[in-house]
Design a protein around this motif. Structure first.
Motif, mmCIF file in Angstrom:
data_model
loop_
_atom_site.group_PDB
_atom_site.id
_atom_site.type_symbol
_atom_site.label_atom_id
_atom_site.label_comp_id
_atom_site.label_asym_id
_atom_site.label_seq_id
_atom_site.Cartn_x
_atom_site.Cartn_y
_atom_site.Cartn_z
ATOM 1 N N GLY A 5 0.812 -1.214 0.000
ATOM 2 C CA GLY A 5 0.000 0.000 0.000
ATOM 3 C C GLY A 5 0.842 1.260 0.000
ATOM 4 O O GLY A 5 0.549 2.216 -0.714
ATOM 5 N N THR A 22 -5.362 5.760 -4.865
ATOM 6 C CA THR A 22 -6.558 5.230 -4.217
ATOM 7 C C THR A 22 -6.363 3.790 -3.776
ATOM 8 O O THR A 22 -6.691 3.427 -2.642
ATOM 9 N N ILE A 23 -5.828 2.958 -4.656
ATOM 10 C CA ILE A 23 -5.582 1.557 -4.319
ATOM 11 C C ILE A 23 -4.565 1.460 -3.184
ATOM 12 O O ILE A 23 -4.702 0.633 -2.281
ATOM 13 N N ILE A 26 -6.304 2.240 0.104
ATOM 14 C CA ILE A 26 -7.188 1.139 0.496
ATOM 15 C C ILE A 26 -6.379 -0.017 1.054
ATOM 16 O O ILE A 26 -6.719 -0.582 2.107
ATOM 17 N N ILE A 30 -6.581 -1.499 4.909
ATOM 18 C CA ILE A 30 -6.919 -2.904 5.145
ATOM 19 C C ILE A 30 -5.772 -3.615 5.854
ATOM 20 O O ILE A 30 -5.992 -4.398 6.787
#
Length: 51
Positions: A5, A22-23, A26, A30
């Motif tokens: 990330g 964005t990924i 996320i 997580i």
């Protein structure tokens, strides 16, 4: 997952590619949630340890 990330977040910010940013965010969130749940001893996905 946290490291992936961070890498995607940095690449997205440097290359100005918003989908990577964005990924990356996320995956970072997580990964942090799973790390916190694993540290408290809670079973994740039926397993006591998450790697």
């Amino acid at each position: 997952m946290i490291i992936l990330g961070i890498i995607l977040l940095v690449i997205g910010l440097i290359a100005k590619i918003s989908i990577l940013t964005t990924i990356g965010v996320i995956l970072l969130v997580i990964g942090a949630i799973l790390a916190i749940l694993g540290a408290t001893g809670r079973a994740i996905g039926g397993r006591n340890h998450w790697y």
